[in-house]
Design a protein around this motif. Sequence first.
Motif, PDB file in Angstrom:
ATOM      1  N   GLY A 142       0.782  -1.228   0.000  1.00 34.41           N
ATOM      2  CA  GLY A 142       0.000   0.000   0.000  1.00 34.41           C
ATOM      3  C   GLY A 142       0.815   1.281   0.000  1.00 34.41           C
ATOM      4  N   HIS A 143       2.010   1.248  -0.556  1.00 30.99           N
ATOM      5  CA  HIS A 143       2.923   2.392  -0.517  1.00 30.99           C
ATOM      6  C   HIS A 143       2.561   3.498  -1.519  1.00 30.99           C
ATOM      7  CE1 HIS A 143       6.745   4.228   0.595  1.00 30.99           C
ATOM      8  NE2 HIS A 143       7.046   4.367  -0.684  1.00 30.99           N
ATOM      9  N   PHE A 144       1.941   3.147  -2.639  1.00 29.37           N
ATOM     10  CA  PHE A 144       1.712   4.102  -3.729  1.00 29.37           C
ATOM     11  C   PHE A 144       0.238   4.452  -3.908  1.00 29.37           C
ATOM     12  CE2 PHE A 144       5.761   2.145  -4.768  1.00 29.37           C
ATOM     13  CZ  PHE A 144       6.534   3.263  -5.005  1.00 29.37           C
ATOM     14  N   ASP A 145       0.012   5.723  -4.242  1.00 27.49           N
ATOM     15  CA  ASP A 145      -1.335   6.181  -4.587  1.00 27.49           C
ATOM     16  C   ASP A 145      -1.673   5.819  -6.025  1.00 27.49           C
ATOM     17  OD1 ASP A 145      -1.884   7.860  -2.129  1.00 27.49           O
ATOM     18  OD2 ASP A 145      -0.051   8.831  -2.850  1.00 27.49           O
ATOM     19  N   ILE A 146      -0.655   5.830  -6.877  1.00 29.78           N
ATOM     20  CA  ILE A 146      -0.827   5.539  -8.302  1.00 29.78           C
ATOM     21  C   ILE A 146       0.276   4.587  -8.733  1.00 29.78           C
ATOM     22  CG2 ILE A 146      -0.788   6.518 -10.649  1.00 29.78           C
ATOM     23  CD1 ILE A 146      -1.640   9.234  -9.306  1.00 29.78           C
ATOM     24  N   VAL A 147      -0.104   3.514  -9.417  1.00 35.50           N
ATOM     25  CA  VAL A 147       0.855   2.581 -10.006  1.00 35.50           C
ATOM     26  C   VAL A 147       0.489   2.435 -11.471  1.00 35.50           C
ATOM     27  CG1 VAL A 147       1.702   0.208 -10.024  1.00 35.50           C
ATOM     28  CG2 VAL A 147       1.233   1.322  -7.845  1.00 35.50           C
ATOM     29  N   CYS A 148       1.471   2.588 -12.347  1.00 37.98           N
ATOM     30  CA  CYS A 148       1.194   2.447 -13.776  1.00 37.98           C
ATOM     31  C   CYS A 148       2.301   1.640 -14.452  1.00 37.98           C
ATOM     32  CB  CYS A 148       1.016   3.810 -14.441  1.00 37.98           C
ATOM     33  SG  CYS A 148       2.423   4.915 -14.304  1.00 37.98           S
TER      34      CYS A 148
END
Length: 157
Positions: free
Chosen positions: A128-134
Amino acid sequence: MISGRPPSNDDVRRFWEANPVAAEDVAAVPGSPDFYAKFDVLREAEDCEPYAYSNRIHGFEKGRSKRVLDVGCGNGYVLSRYARNGAEVHGVDITSKALELTRRRFELEGLHGLAQQIDGVTLPYPDGHFDIVCSMGVLHHIDDTLGALRGLVRALK
């Protein structure tokens, strides 16, 4: 297929080290300001107005204070857009060449971000470290695609 087997991550790494994304299509020295300018024009060529389509997909302008991970960051195009809009950006790529190009883009633009050489499966970030992953045009190149997807989902809030 390579010798009757699917390509491994090592095969993919060797290919992309020798053939950075779009480098053969851009008539400029990779890493030069002209290279990035011409690459960006190619990348945005299908947009009705430059940048608008990519912004609709990624929401760059909503990235302020968000933590963003780009798996397969290439030459840093997507990461730079998030960074310009105030996001904390992390890029990972399987090749050192891509990271060199990303870091150079950031240097030229005066942007800050972290770029690491990682295979895309073993992500060194907490849950759960990132708000956005792409990840664009990358996952199908990873020999453990399902493992990579699990890692992306795990790292996403």
